[in-house]
Design a protein around this motif. Structure first.
Motif, PDB file in Angstrom:
ATOM      1  N   ARG A 413       0.828  -1.203   0.000  1.00 13.55           N
ATOM      2  CA  ARG A 413       0.000   0.000   0.000  1.00 13.55           C
ATOM      3  C   ARG A 413       0.869   1.263   0.000  1.00 13.55           C
ATOM      4  N   ASP A 414       1.927   1.258   0.797  1.00 15.10           N
ATOM      5  CA  ASP A 414       2.811   2.430   0.826  1.00 15.10           C
ATOM      6  C   ASP A 414       3.541   2.629  -0.503  1.00 15.10           C
ATOM      7  N   MET A 415       3.908   1.554  -1.161  1.00 16.05           N
ATOM      8  CA  MET A 415       4.575   1.668  -2.449  1.00 16.05           C
ATOM      9  C   MET A 415       3.635   2.261  -3.495  1.00 16.05           C
ATOM     10  N   VAL A 416       2.363   1.864  -3.454  1.00 17.58           N
ATOM     11  CA  VAL A 416       1.388   2.428  -4.388  1.00 17.58           C
ATOM     12  C   VAL A 416       1.225   3.921  -4.149  1.00 17.58           C
ATOM     13  N   HIS A 417       1.114   4.314  -2.872  1.00 15.52           N
ATOM     14  CA  HIS A 417       0.952   5.743  -2.557  1.00 15.52           C
ATOM     15  C   HIS A 417       2.200   6.542  -2.958  1.00 15.52           C
ATOM     16  N   SER A 418       3.373   5.977  -2.773  1.00 15.36           N
ATOM     17  CA  SER A 418       4.593   6.707  -3.124  1.00 15.36           C
ATOM     18  C   SER A 418       4.723   6.901  -4.625  1.00 15.36           C
TER      19      SER A 418
END
Length: 1499
Positions: A413-418
């Motif tokens: 999820r954090d990779m998608v947001h970044s």
């Protein structure tokens, strides 16, 4: 054969199949299931079953698109190292031009009344369509002096008088006045009640409207506040989506499969064998719009909204139980093969239960054109929430969700947001340009070529650790994105000099070009020394920017300066013409080629042990040279679909060869070549026109590739009509365009008729045109035009056009004339071609749309051969591309950046020499056999350019190969044949083709150069509009001149594009023969100025002359046009019509049904003596209808005709006065006396101009006298018109021996007065008492010199005498004079095109009033119409001392005709009354009668 490998366990696949079968039983939506080994094309066809066609999405080179451009790879146009293997004939024979098979059934014809496919007819300009037109918002404000045309309320009532209270007061006043009126005249109570009822109804209605408008305004303001603060639901659109989704989801899924599956195939990691989609569906539940908030307080063309979106297919709380029973959840099944080659194992991966929700801000920018939404900006106001279930093994029943692994779900999820954050999380926005997306133009297409020459950098500040001297080089990019090009490294210097030229393909001029200076480091990353920025939008104003100096900045501090040049060459775009049709672009040798490699089929599977290839392709511009583009690699397919576009710069279209190599990717082993094909670029372009795009591969057993090319011509000097492309004419075609009948009426909707003329084009270049006939569907031109032709293969395109003064002309139909039907080749070194005789033809005119014909054109065509001369050519210079490479500045570093992204070839396999194609192919061929043999008709050049060690890392540039284009041997052979003639021998011929080589120009402002000959009615040719004030044209054009000794050459600069309204900013005129004498010796410079001698521009022109001996008809000779001076001497035996046997005779003269002169009236005589004279311009004395009429003047009734006579002056000897007695005749009374005249004709070129809708003065205006011959000094030099003929010998025979003894005249003729104004002293002409329309003779004309402005103020008397040659006969003209802030007006005359006023006005004039403005108006009942405007330079005609009075003739602008004024000036003393005086205040002619009217003088 190799044994098949053992199949892996099928248990996971069986579980997935069971899940899919359960969903299919619900019969809600299609669940797409595929064979994992199927190709992307087969999966797309399966997913889109039931539809006609499914096109795979085109892949876009993301790196090039994100860079905003790329460095141009230049096709040098050198002789190919190997012969092309395929020509245009090899590209499939069984395909029609429209792409349908040859054996396809014929298309059904349209029935009458069926809706047409073409565009709707244009709406006339005078229609009011839409709220902007009706509201008059775009109407410009009235200029000063036009306020009188406003309404009375606008003039006398201010803004404060508008409003409801004003209207209420008006109705009260009306009620009081009406009741008072009814009472005074004793009307009854019934009338009184009717008035009161009317007023009460009006009052109540107006108050109701006021209350309703107030209520609407209040509600609107309250709604704005509520829209901003509150969200509203969108249940109506959600209800629509619920039903529409069941229909649209299969189509959407099929589209996703056809694009995503191919992307997965081309981006498979090295440790996997393949990734394929086997199942894909998005379920039965549609996405929802949960809430919407609108922001009303934005700009008028901006719409901003916040949308709450959600896609939760697993939520069943908002659906019925019946819908829940049939619900299908989203499922995506990927089939992954692990292993290599034959040892592979399949593993299905299941992705399901996907959900998403987020708050999205959408900003729409609107526009007037379709699709009416120009730009869409999208951004998330908060991080979206998404969820999914991913089961890599085990399927739905036994699969393990990787989201249960601690920390993995949050990490994903954090990779998608970044990744999405910098792209579309507020305040960042993701922009979609819908206008460009829907226009059909690729996003990465180039709009032009930017030539950047990096000269040097000065005062650099080093950044090396320890203070070492830098090794600088420059990297070029767009907005600091991907690097496009770089210079070489200059070692150990703070002041490097590169002088390197780079060519960049530019996608937009709204960005910035960044020059980043790096310090080269051998063992570590290069150091950034700073950057200089150049705004590309500056090139829109001036495309050539030289000597630029920009500061090199880093962290806001100056680190040196960079010196460079920037030159932009735009792509030529076709303009829209009548009916939405695009005009044909001219042929150019320099341009941008957009090459698209679509796909390959039936590749040779024997090149692989497994029978499946991993194909990719390379595109080369030379055999075995570094590639300019490499496609993606596909695995396990023999039918790859690449759809790979690339663009490169071509310097010579004729000699460029494109080579495509198809290679099998073997990873770490040597990549073998599957096949190759070499095609000439011209054949590739022609194949696209013929709808043929399949080409056979050579060097293999089977295989073919599908590729196409698009040519985008560049506006570069020498690319359109360069000297190296010029071919001398073999002769001219003499076209006698007689008439046309029953033409198409394109102005029927406006109640008018077409204004036709004929233009003649050769190879889409207009070579000749007739004059315009106004408002006529059966025009008679009776004109002869001469069209230079260069080959028997040429075709003359005759097109009837409707002339438009403000917009582009419209086609009325066309026909063709083949030169081969008029001429033939003979064995004669002087005249290698001869005529087949005259061809008299009546051809139907074919309309643009289909095989429809309307109207006929009558013409006679004949070929006249030209003398075959040696070396009719100009010294050619290479274009900018060739110059840059020849000087060593165009070298571009090879591409190592692409080599990092694409596996390199291990042991490159060269293309064999001289391979040819065996046979043509077509698209439906099941298998195509290739060629494995080769021929030795070419050589292979495999040498690659050396690169600097380490310097090319991270570069994105390709190698440039360029050699000089060799001259065509055929043209060289033609140039060596022919006759050699000296300049004197050439100029002894009177007629021929003048060849102009317009090289360059230093312009006052950007414009195009037009070259006109003789009368200047149409330009002989025109260059393209200069991109810069420092113009480089290298344009070769031609024009035919009929009489060299008396011809004229005009050069003029036109600011507007061809086809638009002319805007002439400067011009130059000179005699043709002196011009050739100067221009044939070499490039000569000519200065063009405006009428005031200002805004000078200089052009450089070189010329050649090709003689064509023709026999002119009398009406073609310059001797046929000029100035006729008529002296009316007296009359004898005039018939008496009064009671006493006497008459009051006066004489009127008419030329071509227009009155040109009216004499005085002589009272009570039958032997009048006038002794009056006048001059008139005669455009053709052979066709002139020159008549006189003697009438008897009457005080009360209309004048009676005494007799008429026709004056024939075709046999009049020029420059010699001849006295003639003209007998009068009358229809009833027969012979009625005679008139004695004295006639003298002075040949002059009559300049004609196109006015408004083709109307021009029938008489025209005199452009100049012939050469330097004074009036009366040329007796015997020119013969009568009747003696014209016999190849121009003896027509204008000049004493060349005498001429040789005289000093040579300069190229420019003697200064002459502006063509729009001429004057003579008052009383210089005998005809002052005439009608005021007589032009001054050559003896009396006063040259207009510098103005002599008086030092003090005086009174100027302006007498408006008359006008002539006005447009139309149904007009009532009058004149409005403006001087300073004073304005005077004459009375309007009766309906005539030659009015007389004889009214005088006085003005105060001095140094502050240099110009007098005269507006000629047509009196109408409601609003008067302008007929033209004239501007008189007062102090150029009258002085404060010496000549204080002058007769002035001034030509009308924005109209046609001449205005005759008389100016008298006296310093400090009044000249008369301070108001207008009519002609009746002047001395009376004859005795006054008691019926005479005289105006009282103003007190």
């Amino acid at each position: 054969m190799a044994s098949q490998p053992a199949q892996p366990s099928q248990a996971p696949q069986i579980q997935v199949n069971g899940i899919v079968q359960d969903d299919q039983k619900k019969n809600s939506v299609a669940v797409h299931q595929f064979d994992p080994n199927a190709t992307p094309a087969e999966k797309a066809a399966s997913a889109g079953k039931g539809r006609d066609e499914l096109k795979s999405a085109k892949s876009i080179n993301d790196a090039e698109q994100s860079a905003g451009g790329k460095e141009a790879t230049i096709a040098a146009g050198a002789k190919p190292a190997m012969a092309p293997t395929v020509n245009a004939a090899s590209a499939g024979k069984d395909v029609k031009a429209d792409g349908t098979p040859a054996n396809s059934p014929p298309q059904p014809q349209k029935m009458p009344g069926e809706e047409v496919d073409g565009p709707a007819p244009a709406i006339p300009d005078w229609y009011k369509v839409g709220w902007r037109s009706v509201g008059g918002i775009d109407v410009p404000e009235l200029q000063e002096g036009d306020e009188k045309t406003k309404s009375v309320l606008d003039m006398y009532l201010g803004e404060q008088f508008y409003g409801a209270w004003y209207h209420n007061a008006a109705i009260i006043f009306f009620a009081v006045f009406a009741t008072h009126f009814l009472t005074v005249f004793r009307f009854g109570w019934g009338w009184l009640m009717l008035v009161l009822a009317t007023c009460a109804t009006y009052y109540s209605t107006s108050m109701w409207r006021v209350r309703r408008r107030a209520r609407d305004d209040i509600q609107r303001e309250l709604l704005k506040s509520r829209l901003i603060s509150e969200h509203e639901t969108a249940d109506w659109i959600n209800n629509f989506l619920d039903r529409f989704w069941l229909i649209y989801e299969p189509v959407l899924s099929a589209t996703v499969v056809s694009s995503v599956d191919q992307i997965l195939s081309s981006n498979t990691p090295a440790f996997l064998d393949s990734i394929r989609l086997s199942t894909f569906t998005l379920g039965t539940k549609a996405p929802r719009i949960d809430k919407v908030r609108t922001f009303p307080r934005t700009a008028e063309d901006i719409v901003t909204m916040d949308w709450g979106l959600s896609f939760t297919p697993n939520d069943i709380s908002d659906i019925t139980p019946r819908e829940a029973a049939k619900k299908v959840n989203p499922k995506i099944v990927l089939d992954i093969k692990v292993g290599k080659g034959l040892a592979t194992a399949g593993m299905p991966i299941l992705l399901e239960d996907m959900s998403f929700s987020g708050l999205l801000r959408i900003r729409l920018k609107l526009m007037t054109n379709f699709p009416h939404v120009q730009v869409v900006d999208i951004s998330f106001l908060e991080k979206p929430i998404f969820d999914y279930v991913l089961k890599p093994i085990g399927g739905e029943t036994f699969g393990f969700d990787i989201g249960h692994i601690p920390g993995l779900s949050a990490f994903i999820r954090d990779m998608v947001h970044s990744n999405l954050g910098p792209m579309m999380y507020d305040p960042n926005v993701f922009t979609l340009n819908l206008e460009q997306l829907l226009s059909g133009t690729p996003l990465d297409t180039a709009i032009g070529v930017l030539q950047v020459t990096v000269h040097s950098a000065r005062a650099l500040k080093g950044t090396k650790i320890g203070g070492g001297t830098p090794d600088p080089y420059v990297s070029l990019s767009i907005n600091n994105r991907a690097e496009l090009a770089k210079t070489k490294v200059k070692t150990s210097t703070y002041n490097p000099t590169w002088t390197e030229t780079k060519f960049l393909l530019i996608n937009s001029l709204q960005e910035s070009l960044v020059f980043t200076v790096f310090d080269y480091n051998e063992h570590r990353k290069d150091s950034d020394m700073g950057a200089a920025t150049f705004d590309l939008s500056r090139l829109q104003e001036d495309a050539t920017q030289e000597g630029l100096v920009e500061k090199i900045l880093r962290d806001g501090k100056e680190k040196g300066e960079l010196r460079f040049d920037a030159n932009f060459y735009p792509v030529l775009k076709p303009q829209k013409i009548d009916g939405g049709k695009e005009e044909t672009l001219p042929e150019t040798k320099v341009g941008i080629v957009r090459l698209t490699l679509h796909q390959a089929k039936d590749l040779d599977h024997t090149k692989s042990m497994s029978g499946e290839l991993n194909p990719f392709a390379k595109i080369l511009l030379k055999a075995n040279a570094p590639p300019i583009h490499t496609t993606q690699r596909f695995k396990h397919t023999n039918n790859p679909v690449w759809e790979a576009p690339t663009e490169f710069l071509c310097s010579d279209k004729a000699s460029t060869v494109v080579t495509v190599k198809v290679i099998d990717d073997r990873d770490f082993l040597k990549d073998p070549m599957v096949g190759y094909v070499s095609i000439r670029l011209e054949d590739l372009l022609k194949a696209k026109v013929d709808a043929k795009d399949w080409w056979p591969l050579s060097g293999c057993k089977t295989g073919r590739v599908r590729m196409s090319a698009e040519w985008k011509p560049l506006n570069m000097a020498g690319s359109l009509h360069g000297a190296d492309q010029y071919v001398p004419p073999i002769g001219v075609v003499r076209l006698w365009l007689q008439k046309a009948t029953d033409l198409k009426n394109v102005e029927a909707t406006l109640g008018g008729k077409s204004d036709p003329y004929v233009r003649v084009q050769v190879n889409n270049i207009t070579m000749g045109r007739t004059e315009v006939v106004n408002n006529n569907l059966n025009p008679e031109w009776d004109q002869i035009v001469y069209i230079p032709v260069h080959s028997l293969r040429e075709v003359l395109f005759l097109e009837a056009m409707d002339y438009q003064h403000l917009t582009k002309d419209r086609s009325l139909g066309s026909t063709e004339v083949k030169v081969a039907d008029l001429a033939k080749e003979v064995d004669d070194p002087r005249y290698p071609y001869s005529s087949n005789g005259k061809k008299t033809t009546v051809d139907p005119l074919r309309l643009d749309k289909g095989n429809t014909y309307k109207g006929n054109i009558h013409y006679v065509a004949e070929f006249v051969p030209a003398i075959a001369l040696k070396n009719v050519s100009f010294e050619t210079s290479p274009n900018e591309l060739q110059k840059a490479v020849d000087e060593g500045a165009g070298e571009i570093i090879p591409d190592d950046a692409q080599a990092e992204n694409v596996p390199k070839d291990n042991g490159r396999e060269d293309v064999p020499e001289g391979v040819t194609a065996r046979r043509p192919i077509n698209e439906d061929s099941a298998s195509v056999k290739g060629s494995q043999k080769g021929s030795t008709n070419g050589s292979v050049n495999g040498n690659a350019q050396d690169t600097a060690k380490g310097h090319t890392k991270n570069a994105k540039s390709t190698d440039t190969m360029m050699t000089n284009a060799t001259a065509d041997t055929t043209n060289a052979a033609q140039a060596s044949r022919g006759v050699e003639m000296s300049k004197q021998e050439l100029l002894s011929h009177q007629s021929g083709v003048i060849v102009f080589n317009v090289r360059s120009g230093n312009l006052d402002q950007k414009a195009r150069l037009e070259v006109l000959l003789d009368d200047g009615y149409w330009p002989a040719f025109s260059t393209v509009r200069a991109r810069s004030t420092n113009a480089q044209w290298d344009h070769v054009g031609e024009g035919f001149i009929k009489e060299l000794d008396f011809g004229r050459v005009w050069l003029r600069l036109n600011e507007n594009d061809e086809g638009d309204k002319d805007d002439i900013i400067s011009e130059f005129k000179c005699d043709a023969k002196p011009f050739l004498e100067q221009a044939m010796d070499g490039p000569s410079k000519y200065t063009l100025t405006d009428e005031d001698g200002k805004h000078a521009s200089t052009v450089e022109i070189e010329a050649r002359f090709v003689p064509v001996d023709i026999k002119l008809e009398p009406r073609e000779s310059i001797n046929n046009q000029g100035i006729l001076r008529v002296q009316l001497i007296d009359g004898r035996n005039i018939r008496g019509v009064d009671r006493g046997g006497k008459s009051d005779p006066f004489v009127t003269f008419n030329l071509n049904d227009q009155r040109v002169f009216k004499s005085q009236t002589k009272k009570k005589t039958v032997t009048p003596e006038w002794n009056e004279s006048f001059t008139v311009s005669v455009p053709s004395r052979v066709a002139a209808d020159f008549t006189l009429e003697v009438s008897d003047w009457n005080q009360l009734e209309q004048a009676k005709s005494i007799g008429v006579a026709k004056i024939d002056f075709a046999d009049l000897e020029p420059f010699q006065a001849a006295e003639r007695i003209i007998p009068l005749s009358h229809d009833k009374h027969g012979e009625s006396g005679e008139i004695r005249l004295s006639l003298m004709f002075t040949p002059e070129i009559i300049a004609k101009s196109r006015k408004n809708t083709s109307t021009f003065s029938s008489a025209g205006r005199a452009m100049t006298n012939i050469g330097a011959l004074p009036v009366g000094a040329g007796k015997g030099v020119l013969q009568g018109v009747g003696s014209v003929g016999n190849k121009m010998t003896g027509v204008f025979k000049k004493d060349h021996a005498r001429q040789a003894s005289e000093p040579a005249s300069p190229a420019a003729a003697a200064p002459e007065p502006p063509s729009s104004q001429v004057s003579a002293p008052i009383g210089a002409n005998d005809s002052k008492s005439g009608n005021g329309t007589t032009l001054p003779t050559q003896n009396t004309a006063v040259p207009v010199g510098e103005a002599t402005v008086p030092n003090e103020t005086g009174q100027l008397r302006v007498t408006v005498l008359g006008a002539k040659d006005l447009a139309g006969d149904d007009i009532k003209p009058y004149v409005v004079l403006k001087l300073g802030d004073k304005e005077k007006k004459t009375k309007h005359s009766g309906k005539t095109a030659a009015p007389e006023w004889n009214e005088s006005f006085t003005f105060m004039a001095g140094p502050s009033t240099p110009k007098l403005i005269a507006n000629l108006m047509d009196h109408k009942t409601f609003k008067d119409k302008s007929l033209g405007e004239a501007e008189v330079d007062i102090w150029r005609h009258v002085r404060s001392a010496g000549q204080t009075g002058a007769d002035v003739w001034v030509e009308l602008r924005e109209g046609s005709g001449l205005l005759h004024l008389q100016l008298e000036f006296e310093v400090g003393h009044p000249l008369g009354r301070d108001s207008s005086a009519s002609s009746m205040e002047r001395p009376a002619v004859g005795s006054p009668s008691r019926f005479s009217l005289r105006r009282k003088p103003d007190e």
